[in-house]
Design an enzyme around this catalytic site. Structure first.
Site, short mmCIF file in Angstrom:
data_model
loop_
_atom_site.label_atom_id
_atom_site.label_comp_id
_atom_site.label_asym_id
_atom_site.label_seq_id
_atom_site.Cartn_x
_atom_site.Cartn_y
_atom_site.Cartn_z
N THR A 40 6.69 70.59 65.91
CA THR A 40 6.89 69.16 65.69
C THR A 40 7.66 68.56 66.86
OG1 THR A 40 9.00 69.43 64.51
CG2 THR A 40 6.99 69.51 63.20
N GLY A 68 16.87 68.67 58.21
CA GLY A 68 15.90 67.59 58.32
C GLY A 68 14.48 68.10 58.31
N VAL A 70 13.44 71.00 56.99
CA VAL A 70 13.18 71.51 55.65
C VAL A 70 12.83 70.36 54.71
CG1 VAL A 70 14.19 72.69 53.65
CG2 VAL A 70 14.65 73.53 55.97
N ASN A 71 13.59 69.28 54.79
CA ASN A 71 13.34 68.15 53.90
C ASN A 71 12.00 67.49 54.19
OD1 ASN A 71 14.19 66.23 51.84
ND2 ASN A 71 14.28 64.76 53.51
N GLU A 72 11.67 67.32 55.46
CA GLU A 72 10.40 66.67 55.81
C GLU A 72 9.21 67.49 55.31
OE1 GLU A 72 8.13 64.68 59.66
OE2 GLU A 72 10.07 65.68 59.94
N GLU A 271 17.55 61.82 57.15
CA GLU A 271 16.78 60.58 57.24
C GLU A 271 17.63 59.42 56.74
OE1 GLU A 271 12.99 58.22 55.26
OE2 GLU A 271 13.48 60.24 54.57
#
Length: 299
Positions: A40, A68, A70-72, A271
């Site tokens: 990414t 971040g 992991v959350n995305e 985020e």
């Protein structure tokens, strides 16, 4: 003979040169595991790669990066149909790795990668905020949000999680209360707050246990609010030492709504989201994640 699973690993571009991870991937490929790697570079890449994983009929999608990343990846998985949704694996490569640390995921690359491919798949919750925003670990608002979003990247790279505390001490000029109202089932609070934390996981900001009783498979969120009755001394005592503070308000809720007269910014695992109103609700058993048997965030 049981087939080896198909795995797509989504790697944060900041860690693209990690030799230890490259070696671990090579070893597992030699053992017969199918591992696709995607890197990414900007927001939205992870969602696109999750969609590619579904086209590949992947069994696992691994988030290799910080909280971040992991959350995305988790958010992108949560909106996919359950019948085709791959299982989430985590390889911690960020500054703080708060969610992975709380879950007791190994920091050593080969062990983390092996767990992410072959570990026990467990149904876990994630949280939804307003329309189309999610977090797997924690949403924080107030002073904590300013610190985690403004800590310089070079400081984080050099000092790791200690950078958040150091930057907080440098920026005490930012310490100001925000007025808001919070309500949920059998819960109501209004007043001035320094910090709000809504946890699916337990820690944020590089190891600060903001929601120490949170579990990721109980269908509930833990709310912690530090009221602004007394400012600096009690804030530092409560949030940096974990000691009890009478100005700390706590609740365990399936959902809550926060409203404020002025814009507030919440940090959703990296985020930022700014609004005057927030509805935060848990999505029980929204995804499956490969976790170690000793994971302390499970009931």
């Amino acid at each position: 003979m049981e087939k080896n699973p198909i795995t797509l690993l989504i790697l944060n571009g900041k860690s693209a040169g990690n030799d230890e991870l490259r070696e671990a991937i090579g070893e597992l490929r030699k053992d017969g595991y199918t591992l696709h790697v995607r890197v990414t570079w900007e927001y939205g890449d992870a969602k696109r790669y999750v969609e590619e994983a579904i086209q590949l009929k992947a069994d696992n999608v691994i988030a290799a990066g910080g909280d971040g990343t992991v959350n995305e990846v988790a958010a992108a998985l949560a909106v996919q149909p359950e019948a085709v949704r791959p299982c989430l694996g985590i390889v911690p490569l960020g500054t703080a790795n708060d969610f992975a640390t709380s879950c007791q995921i190994p920091m050593e690359m080969h062990n983390a990668l092996t767990l992410a491919i072959k570990g026990r798949a467990t149904a876990i919750d994630i949280a939804k905020v307003n329309d189309g925003h999610y977090f797997i670990n924690m949403a924080t608002g107030g002073f904590a949000t300013r610190i985690t979003t403004e800590t310089p990247a070079k400081m984080k790279a050099a000092l790791g999680s200690a950078s958040y505390v150091l930057h907080a001490l440098f920026r005490m000029d930012m310490l100001q209360a925000e007025r808001c109202e919070i309500h949920g089932p059998d819960f109501h609070w209004s007043g001035d707050t320094l910090v709000i934390a809504v946890g699916n996981g337990r820690q944020a900001g590089g190891g600060q246990q903001l929601c120490p009783e949170a579990l990721i498979n109980d269908g509930l969120l833990e709310l912690s609010v530090l009221s602004a009755t007394e400012l600096l001394p009690n804030m530092l005592q409560a949030w940096f030492t974990g000691s009890e503070n009478q100005n700390m308000i706590s609740a365990t809720l399936p959902w809550l709504e926060i409203s404020a007269p002025d814009d507030m910014t919440f940090n959703l695992d990296g985020e930022p989201l700014t609004a005057k109103r927030f509805r935060i609700e848990v999505l029980p058993a929204a995804i499956h994640c490969r976790l170690p048997p000793q994971c302390s965030l499970l009931e």
